[in-house]
Design a protein around this motif. Structure first.
Motif, PDB file in Angstrom:
ATOM      1  N   LEU A  43      44.922  34.564  39.168  1.00  3.02           N
ATOM      2  CA  LEU A  43      44.727  35.310  38.613  1.00  3.02           C
ATOM      3  C   LEU A  43      43.988  36.356  39.941  1.00  3.02           C
ATOM      4  N   THR A  44      43.646  36.389  40.371  1.00  2.00           N
ATOM      5  CA  THR A  44      43.347  38.057  41.209  1.00  2.00           C
ATOM      6  C   THR A  44      45.158  39.121  41.506  1.00  2.00           C
ATOM      7  N   VAL A  45      46.099  38.299  41.119  1.00  2.00           N
ATOM      8  CA  VAL A  45      47.071  39.079  41.097  1.00  2.00           C
ATOM      9  C   VAL A  45      47.553  39.626  39.426  1.00  2.00           C
ATOM     10  N   LEU A  70      47.640  44.783  48.808  1.00  2.00           N
ATOM     11  CA  LEU A  70      46.786  44.026  49.208  1.00  2.00           C
ATOM     12  C   LEU A  70      45.528  43.654  48.817  1.00  2.00           C
ATOM     13  N   ALA A  71      45.064  42.685  47.654  1.00  2.00           N
ATOM     14  CA  ALA A  71      44.511  42.807  46.651  1.00  2.00           C
ATOM     15  C   ALA A  71      44.760  40.672  46.879  1.00  2.00           C
ATOM     16  N   ALA A  72      46.283  40.399  47.195  1.00  2.00           N
ATOM     17  CA  ALA A  72      46.378  39.114  47.089  1.00  2.00           C
ATOM     18  C   ALA A  72      46.443  38.687  48.773  1.00  2.00           C
ATOM     19  N   TYR A 126      37.428  46.206  42.987  1.00  2.35           N
ATOM     20  CA  TYR A 126      36.542  45.536  41.895  1.00  2.35           C
ATOM     21  C   TYR A 126      37.173  43.628  41.635  1.00  2.35           C
ATOM     22  N   ILE A 127      39.175  43.828  41.561  1.00  5.75           N
ATOM     23  CA  ILE A 127      39.112  42.042  41.897  1.00  5.75           C
ATOM     24  C   ILE A 127      38.924  41.671  42.567  1.00  5.75           C
ATOM     25  N   PHE A 258      36.308  37.061  32.507  1.00  6.81           N
ATOM     26  CA  PHE A 258      35.683  37.418  33.770  1.00  6.81           C
ATOM     27  C   PHE A 258      34.872  38.070  34.606  1.00  6.81           C
ATOM     28  N   ASP A 259      34.590  38.823  33.765  1.00  4.95           N
ATOM     29  CA  ASP A 259      33.453  40.394  33.877  1.00  4.95           C
ATOM     30  C   ASP A 259      31.957  39.820  34.380  1.00  4.95           C
TER      31      ASP A 259
END
Length: 275
Positions: A43-45, A70-72, A126-127, A258-259
């Motif tokens: 979900l993050t990716v 970077l998020a992952a 944000y995520i 998922f907001d």
């Protein structure tokens, strides 16, 4: 499968995807910490890529590859620290990794470089940060416990359900007409009442949190879950799009689903870590 789903009505699509999605989530959260990790890493990716794709509608060119990596990396690092596979001090490596975005932009030769940098960083903030913080709820006692995470999901679903039912039957006064014309104060009140009620019920069966903690989480969801929905609506309005994506037939994209969770989680973690 997607072709068959597209032939159904919007309500049928929502019901099918909703039931399958709920089963996947409940199973992934309860089965083990590793299924939870895989589920929310995905979900993050996907959510980060969706955010970057949305920004491109406005002509912005974020560094999608580096931002998504970077998020992952942030999500994986928090998990490894929770599992005690990695010392917490290594989280400091995120700081140079974050500022490396500025250096990489020197070589991309894209217009509006600092806008691109801003949206690349914003995608991670944000995520990835809220989804990473969600992991902390599962490790409040040192070992993975699914009750706080699943309970939070149930509270968010209760808030949405209560708001929909109350708003549809009693909605008169607009909550934030400029951003979301369909939301009403009556709908918000109905969602808040049902959420607090479900929080009280959860305290009877899910004993990883105390009654006051479940009620506190329910109140936070009631307030910041709705605000998260409004923030995402503001993002879509500013970009001129109806849904954040089409990944979930009848439900839109990852950000659409998922907001509420994204904005509520930081406040919930702060509350539970403080009290």
């Amino acid at each position: 499968m997607s072709t068959k789903l597209s032939a159904l009505s919007n309500l049928q699509q929502r019901l099918i995807v909703g039931v399958l999605g709920a089963a996947l989530f409940i199973g992934g959260i309860i089965f083990s910490e590793w299924t939870f990790f895989i589920l929310f890493l995905g979900l993050t990716v996907l959510g980060t890529l969706e955010f970057y794709k949305l920004s491109e509608v406005a002509g912005i060119k974020p560094n999608k590859v580096y931002g998504t990596l970077l998020a992952a990396g942030v999500f994986i690092a928090v998990f490894l620290i929770d599992k005690e596979y990695m010392p917490a001090e290594l989280l400091y490596l995120i700081l140079p990794a974050l500022f490396l975005i500025f250096v990489l932009e020197l070589y991309r030769k894209e217009p509006q470089p600092f806008t691109n940098i801003s949206f690349t960083i914003l995608g991670v903030l944000y995520i990835a940060v809220p989804f990473s913080l969600l992991q902390l709820l599962g490790y409040l006692e040192g070992e993975y416990r699914w009750q706080p995470i699943l309970g939070l999901m149930l509270l968010i679903w209760s808030s949405d359900t209560g708001a929909y039912i109350a708003g549809k039957n009693f909605g008169r006064n607009k909550l934030f007409e400029r951003i979301s014309p369909g939301k009403t104060w009556e709908g918000w009140a109905g969602g808040a009442i049902l959420t607090v009620l479900v929080g009280w019920l959860l305290s009877m069966f899910f004993h990883d949190l105390e009654l006051y903690q479940w009620i506190g989480v329910a109140i936070i969801v009631s307030v910041f879950g709705v605000l998260g929905d409004l923030v995402e609506s503001l993002l879509k309005r500013s970009l001129g799009v109806k849904d954040s994506g089409t990944l979930l037939p009848g439900h839109g994209g990852i950000l659409d689903r998922f907001d509420s969770l994204i904005l509520a989680v930081p406040f919930i973690v702060a509350f539970l870590k403080t009290f």
